[in-house]
Scaffold this motif. Structure first.
Motif, PDB file in Angstrom:
ATOM      1  N   CYS A 113       0.912  -0.887  -0.463  1.00 51.03           N
ATOM      2  CA  CYS A 113      -0.194   0.237  -0.032  1.00 51.03           C
ATOM      3  C   CYS A 113       1.065   1.421  -0.318  1.00 51.03           C
ATOM      4  O   CYS A 113       0.309   2.171  -0.488  1.00 51.03           O
ATOM      5  N   GLY A 117       2.003   4.156  -3.344  1.00 49.89           N
ATOM      6  CA  GLY A 117       1.904   5.821  -2.935  1.00 49.89           C
ATOM      7  C   GLY A 117       3.639   5.927  -3.372  1.00 49.89           C
ATOM      8  O   GLY A 117       2.899   7.074  -4.546  1.00 49.89           O
ATOM      9  N   SER A 149       8.949   2.433   3.447  1.00 54.01           N
ATOM     10  CA  SER A 149       7.303   1.129   3.134  1.00 54.01           C
ATOM     11  C   SER A 149       7.834   0.305   4.612  1.00 54.01           C
ATOM     12  O   SER A 149       6.770   0.018   4.331  1.00 54.01           O
ATOM     13  N   PRO A 211      -2.845   6.603   1.689  1.00 51.96           N
ATOM     14  CA  PRO A 211      -2.086   5.917   0.349  1.00 51.96           C
ATOM     15  C   PRO A 211      -3.257   6.289  -0.859  1.00 51.96           C
ATOM     16  O   PRO A 211      -2.524   6.696  -2.096  1.00 51.96           O
ATOM     17  N   PHE A 214      -3.400   9.772  -1.397  1.00 51.61           N
ATOM     18  CA  PHE A 214      -2.642  10.719  -2.263  1.00 51.61           C
ATOM     19  C   PHE A 214      -2.322  10.233  -3.425  1.00 51.61           C
ATOM     20  O   PHE A 214      -1.735  10.466  -4.296  1.00 51.61           O
ATOM     21  N   ILE A 215      -2.698   8.837  -3.574  1.00 50.58           N
ATOM     22  CA  ILE A 215      -2.669   8.610  -5.296  1.00 50.58           C
ATOM     23  C   ILE A 215      -3.724   9.056  -6.387  1.00 50.58           C
ATOM     24  O   ILE A 215      -2.707   9.332  -6.894  1.00 50.58           O
ATOM     25  N   SER A 218      -2.814  12.294  -6.426  1.00 47.52           N
ATOM     26  CA  SER A 218      -1.213  12.783  -7.695  1.00 47.52           C
ATOM     27  C   SER A 218      -1.562  12.860  -8.993  1.00 47.52           C
ATOM     28  O   SER A 218      -1.662  13.833  -9.354  1.00 47.52           O
TER      29      SER A 218
END
Length: 319
Positions: A113, A117, A149, A211, A214-215, A218
């Protein structure tokens, strides 16, 4: 009567799996074995080409190599146990082995995960700030990102596994699953699991929610930047650099949503069928995503495809 008076320590567990469906066990043994071999071969080849091909010595492919290694570790932590359960009449696992398997599965899932990210951030910098990319994504940056990570995934797995395995288990040691899946193990506890539920909820927010957010952010910036590129060829080229990662993200999180988001049947007569369905969904979640990752990157990424073809070409002529 106080339950603590009749609680006996559990030294091992019995994995139920598909014991009630022997015909399915034989069929799925062959299927899962073939998928596992594809996972080992596909991800193994990706790791090799990211190491051997100098053109792939970039942050994106460094993360890809980590993802491939993670997928091998994730499946190896559970698939051999599952295959053995299909063949062994009495599927038993010791308490300590159960703890190790639970830790590895949880750690690999949480790490993936976070890693996805990190890969989204890499694509964001490459497309939205290409001039600063060599500085922002230098080796002193992307190596610690990958290490963090793995560290974060291992730490949360250690916490969740420790909280789960310190619980008392009251006699019933039959896990209604193929492996020591943490939720299935918690059902056997004869103590209050409120702390476990809260800690897992917090972990889900940190390792799933953040995540995903965040993804999403992005790719919102990435798509906005791509749409500003005047030429169609330029837009296509920019999108091709992140399409493979986006496909992997959709498969990974899409499978999770399908597995945990589908409604539960309230029909008692359909409980057994749904139980089998849930277990098979969980089983395929553990092997389908790791199997598809190298296929997606090989098909949708020209650099990886060329590196794989080059590796096969040299191996062929070396013989």
């Amino acid at each position: 009567m106080d339950r603590s008076n009749w609680t006996s320590p559990v030294v091992g567990f019995i994995l139920l799996g598909l014991s009630d469906h022997p015909k399915l066990e034989k069929m799925f043994f062959v299927l899962i074995l073939l998928m596992y071999l594809v996972i080992l071969m596909g991800n193994g080849v990706l790791i090799l080409v990211t190491i051997l091909d100098s053109r792939l010595h970039t942050p994106m492919y460094f993360f890809l190599g980590n993802l491939s290694f993670l997928d091998i570790c994730y499946t190896t932590s559970s698939v051999p146990l599952i295959l053995d359960s299909f063949l062994t009449p009495r599927k038993t696992i010791s308490f300590s082995a159960c703890a190790v398997q639970m830790f590895l599965s949880f750690a690999m899932g949480a790490t993936e995960c976070v890693l996805l990210g990190m890969m989204a951030f890499d694509r964001y910098v490459a497309i939205c700030n290409p001039l600063r990319y060599p500085v922002v994504m230098s080796k002193t940056a992307y190596v610690p990102m990958a290490v963090s990570s793995w560290a974060a995934g291992s730490m949360t797995a250690m916490v969740q596994t420790s909280l789960a395995m310190r619980l008392p288990f009251c006699g019933d040691n039959v896990i209604n699953h193929f492996t020591c899946e943490i939720l299935a193990v918690l059902k056997l506890a004869c103590a209050d699991i409120s702390i476990n539920v809260i800690s897992m909820a917090v972990a889900n927010v940190i390792f799933l929610g953040i995540p995903v957010l965040f993804i999403f952010v992005s790719y919102a910036f990435i798509i906005a930047t791509i749409l500003k590129i005047p030429s169609a060829e330029g837009r296509k080229k920019a999108f091709s650099t992140c399409s493979a990662h986006l496909a992997v993200v959709v498969v990974f999180y899409g499978t999770i949503l399908f597995m945990y988001g589908k409604p539960k049947s309230k029909d008692p007569l359909g409980a057994d069928k749904q139980d089998v369905s849930d277990k098979l969904t969980s089983l395929f979640y553990g092997v389908v995503t790791p199997m598809l990752n190298p296929i997606i990157y090989s098909l949708r990424n020209k650099d990886v495809k060329a590196a794989v073809q080059n590796l096969v070409f040299h191996k062929h002529f070396a013989q």
